[in-house]
Design a protein around this motif. Sequence first.
Motif, PDB file in Angstrom:
ATOM      1  N   GLY A  45       0.706  -1.031   0.023  1.00  0.00           N
ATOM      2  CA  GLY A  45      -0.023   0.088  -0.033  1.00  0.00           C
ATOM      3  C   GLY A  45       0.842   1.275  -0.053  1.00  0.00           C
ATOM      4  O   GLY A  45       1.625   1.453  -0.703  1.00  0.00           O
ATOM      5  N   ASP A  46       0.446   2.060   0.771  1.00  0.00           N
ATOM      6  CA  ASP A  46       1.391   3.505   0.993  1.00  0.00           C
ATOM      7  C   ASP A  46       2.308   3.376   1.893  1.00  0.00           C
ATOM      8  O   ASP A  46       2.728   4.585   2.002  1.00  0.00           O
ATOM      9  CB  ASP A  46       0.381   4.638   1.152  1.00  0.00           C
ATOM     10  N   SER A  47       2.623   2.391   2.476  1.00  0.00           N
ATOM     11  CA  SER A  47       3.543   2.465   3.413  1.00  0.00           C
ATOM     12  C   SER A  47       5.199   2.610   2.939  1.00  0.00           C
ATOM     13  O   SER A  47       6.037   3.077   3.707  1.00  0.00           O
ATOM     14  CB  SER A  47       3.806   0.782   4.268  1.00  0.00           C
ATOM     15  N   LEU A  48       5.436   2.677   1.626  1.00  0.00           N
ATOM     16  CA  LEU A  48       6.609   2.878   0.969  1.00  0.00           C
ATOM     17  C   LEU A  48       6.879   4.626   1.307  1.00  0.00           C
ATOM     18  O   LEU A  48       7.844   5.019   1.613  1.00  0.00           O
ATOM     19  CB  LEU A  48       6.519   2.788  -0.558  1.00  0.00           C
ATOM     20  N   GLN A  49       5.864   5.179   0.966  1.00  0.00           N
ATOM     21  CA  GLN A  49       5.969   6.588   1.323  1.00  0.00           C
ATOM     22  C   GLN A  49       6.093   7.083   2.577  1.00  0.00           C
ATOM     23  O   GLN A  49       6.840   7.885   3.131  1.00  0.00           O
ATOM     24  CB  GLN A  49       4.779   7.530   0.853  1.00  0.00           C
ATOM     25  N   GLN A  50       5.078   6.435   3.851  1.00  0.00           N
ATOM     26  CA  GLN A  50       5.233   6.527   5.091  1.00  0.00           C
ATOM     27  C   GLN A  50       6.819   6.203   5.487  1.00  0.00           C
ATOM     28  O   GLN A  50       7.281   6.849   6.419  1.00  0.00           O
ATOM     29  CB  GLN A  50       4.328   5.719   5.737  1.00  0.00           C
TER      30      GLN A  50
END
Length: 136
Positions: A45-50
């Motif tokens: 999901g968006d954990s790369l950005q986080q």
Amino acid sequence: MGIGSWTPDTASSDNTISVDRARLQQFIDLSRRDAWDQLQQLFPGDSLQQQSRLMRLGKQRWFAIADDFDSDAIVHLVRFFTVAEMQLPGWEAGAESPVVWLVKVLRRRKNPPARELLVWIKANSTNKFLPNGALV
């Protein structure tokens, strides 16, 4: 015409970014296995950005985080962050890279990185500041 004021974004402050030891252990394990082709799979999901916020933690924060790891684990974190900065979008850190701080931790422990690691870092990075940081 008035002069505005700037207020730093405290949400991205060093002290507010949560660092998950289990997540760092995943990074270490990936490096130990040389499983660089699985790098993207660590970030659903968006954990790369986080998780990219880890690249902007300061020196003191990385020194504190390193207290929880032995020198071998730190070497693998160095390897992980070297590759992550190259392969993951938004993970570029320049002179403030965790690699710089973690290499300093190794030196403070009187366990400087082996020549092979330094050569490996240079071979796997385009960041001109690795592994020593800015020459200030």
